[in-house]
Design an enzyme around this catalytic site. Sequence first.
Site, short mmCIF file in Angstrom:
data_model
loop_
_atom_site.label_atom_id
_atom_site.label_comp_id
_atom_site.label_asym_id
_atom_site.label_seq_id
_atom_site.Cartn_x
_atom_site.Cartn_y
_atom_site.Cartn_z
N GLN A 46 0.82 -1.22 0.00
CA GLN A 46 0.00 0.00 0.00
C GLN A 46 0.85 1.26 0.00
O GLN A 46 0.87 2.01 -0.97
CB GLN A 46 -0.95 0.00 1.19
N ASP A 47 1.56 1.52 1.09
CA ASP A 47 2.49 2.65 1.10
C ASP A 47 3.69 2.27 1.95
O ASP A 47 3.67 1.27 2.67
CB ASP A 47 1.84 3.96 1.56
#
Length: 233
Positions: free
Chosen positions: A69-70
């Site tokens: 995701q990040d």
Amino acid sequence: MSRSDVFADAPPADWAQAVPLLREGAHLPLLRSVARLRRSKTVYPPEGQVFAALHCTPLHTVRVVIVGQDPYHGAGQAHGLAFSVPQGVKPPPSLRNVLKEAAAQKPEAPAAAGMQHNGVQTDLTPWAEQGVLLLNTALTVEAGRAGSHAALGWHAVTDDIIRTVSERCPAVVFMLWGNHARQKAALVDTGRHLLLESVHPSPFSAHKGFLGCGHFVTANSWLAARGLLPVLW
């Protein structure tokens, strides 16, 4: 701002030429925004590592894509590869579960081996160098603020990276863990590639289907059936 500020994180030439949005320079405004943010805030990964996933895994070598995701938002953790942390850094919970699942697929190794953090297991660069693209959908994050750069504009670029892999590579295993990653399934040509989906390896969900999913052995079996070398997880 100097040109060196912008291009410290330039993607490698092969990816920059193949991915339409990179070729058009869509990443440049994002890098400028990140450079401005770095003046007053701590941003991870460090400068020079934003496109590490692409530098570690040339396009023509890609055989597995793992979508994150990040980046990790804690000090010393993020280094540009999804789920990975530098050698010797204590693995975050999600990485611990990824390593546990990978180790469980090795008949010669106990599952506990994946829980170590004083060896190569926490740094997934060896996976990346074998053609495993460890791609976060947002390539930067502000310290202590998970998801803080989700609206910066990275998703259009990373979606285009995934789409390019699907279009240009002949046989790739896409591992999509968690609802965010699974949204990227629409970018993958499932007629050519293998799509493996599961819940996220986070401790909140790992025991609801990630641990024991068998993705690592399934990926290697699928690759071997197509005459491709298995990944040494």
